[in-house]
Design an enzyme around this catalytic site. Structure first.
Site, mmCIF file in Angstrom:
data_model
loop_
_atom_site.group_PDB
_atom_site.id
_atom_site.type_symbol
_atom_site.label_atom_id
_atom_site.label_comp_id
_atom_site.label_asym_id
_atom_site.label_seq_id
_atom_site.Cartn_x
_atom_site.Cartn_y
_atom_site.Cartn_z
ATOM 1 N N GLU A 83 0.819 -1.203 0.000
ATOM 2 C CA GLU A 83 0.000 0.000 0.000
ATOM 3 C C GLU A 83 0.864 1.268 0.000
ATOM 4 O OE1 GLU A 83 -3.214 0.053 -0.429
ATOM 5 O OE2 GLU A 83 -3.458 -2.122 -0.405
ATOM 6 N N HIS A 84 0.184 2.405 -0.088
ATOM 7 C CA HIS A 84 0.880 3.686 -0.245
ATOM 8 C C HIS A 84 1.807 3.974 0.932
ATOM 9 C CE1 HIS A 84 -2.802 4.708 2.001
ATOM 10 N NE2 HIS A 84 -2.099 5.677 2.547
ATOM 11 N N GLN A 85 2.952 4.538 0.576
ATOM 12 C CA GLN A 85 3.978 4.977 1.525
ATOM 13 C C GLN A 85 4.657 3.832 2.282
ATOM 14 O OE1 GLN A 85 4.873 8.141 1.424
ATOM 15 N NE2 GLN A 85 3.200 8.714 0.068
ATOM 16 N N ALA A 86 4.389 2.590 1.912
ATOM 17 C CA ALA A 86 5.127 1.477 2.520
ATOM 18 C C ALA A 86 6.556 1.471 1.979
ATOM 19 C CB ALA A 86 4.437 0.154 2.223
#
Length: 212
Positions: free
Chosen positions: A139-142
């Site tokens: 997911e985002h920003q992982a």
């Protein structure tokens, strides 16, 4: 990428990596594997030519051929990558399945295996030489460090950090914002709701440390 590819390793992800390169109409020159019993055999009509330290084939890397390291074991994968960096001054290429989705601002390093239906969200960062199996969701920003492996169907939620060499089993859920330490191992199907320290092995729902 115009040069043919030599795949290091002939087991595990080697066959699906071949399929990925074929789907992009890239030529695979052959496989190199340390198991001599596999030499001169074929995978989908592509020969296993010899060992990974055979100078006759290594001298092609960086000049006439690219390299991809298809080894599941993170330590051995790292050893082969180091050898290619030092002897041939090259980084392995990525194997990116056509059915994977990468956000336009995701950052991806070298030598990664990204299989079908993997999703990599906005602002996510994937290091070098990671293995992301079918249907994994980043997911985002992982952020994933180098040599991380994420199993089929695993969900790495937003803002999760996974450090170098960690193994995330199939069907694992990592809740948003947690940190998985270097070389940690997460058992299949686990739900991880808190940070996992380096070298720990955890399993369950919620995941708990397994004593060695």
């Amino acid at each position: 990428m115009d040069k043919p590819i030599i795949i290091f390793g002939a087991r595990g992800i080697a066959h699906p990596a071949l399929e990925i390169f074929n789907s992009h109409e890239l030529v695979v020159y052959g496989f190199l594997d340390e198991d001599e019993s596999l030499h001169r055999k074929e995978i989908n009509n592509i020969s296993i030519l010899g060992g990974p330290e055979d100078d006759g084939f290594l001298k092609l890397i960086g000049k006439k051929c690219e390299a991809f390291v298809a080894i599941d074991d993170a330590k051995y994968r790292e050893a082969l990558v180091t050898m290619l960096n030092e002897k041939r001054k090259v980084q392995p290429v990525n194997a990116l399945h056509r059915l994977a989705y990468l956000s336009t601002d995701a950052a991806i390093g070298h030598g990664n295996f990204i299989n079908a239906k993997v999703t990599i969200g906005a602002g996510a960062e994937i290091g070098n030489h990671c293995i992301l199996h079918t249907n994994a969701s980043i997911e985002h920003q992982a952020k994933l460090g180098d040599f991380v492996q994420v199993g089929a169907g695993a969900v790495v939620n937003s803002g999760v950090t996974i450090e170098k060499g960690a193994f995330i089993g199939s069907g694992v859920t990592l809740v948003a914002g947690i940190k998985i330490g270097k070389n940690a191992r997460i058992g299949a199907g686990s739900v991880v709701i808190a940070d996992v320290e380096a070298n720990q092995t955890v399993f369950g729902n919620p995941a708990k440390e397994i004593e060695s």
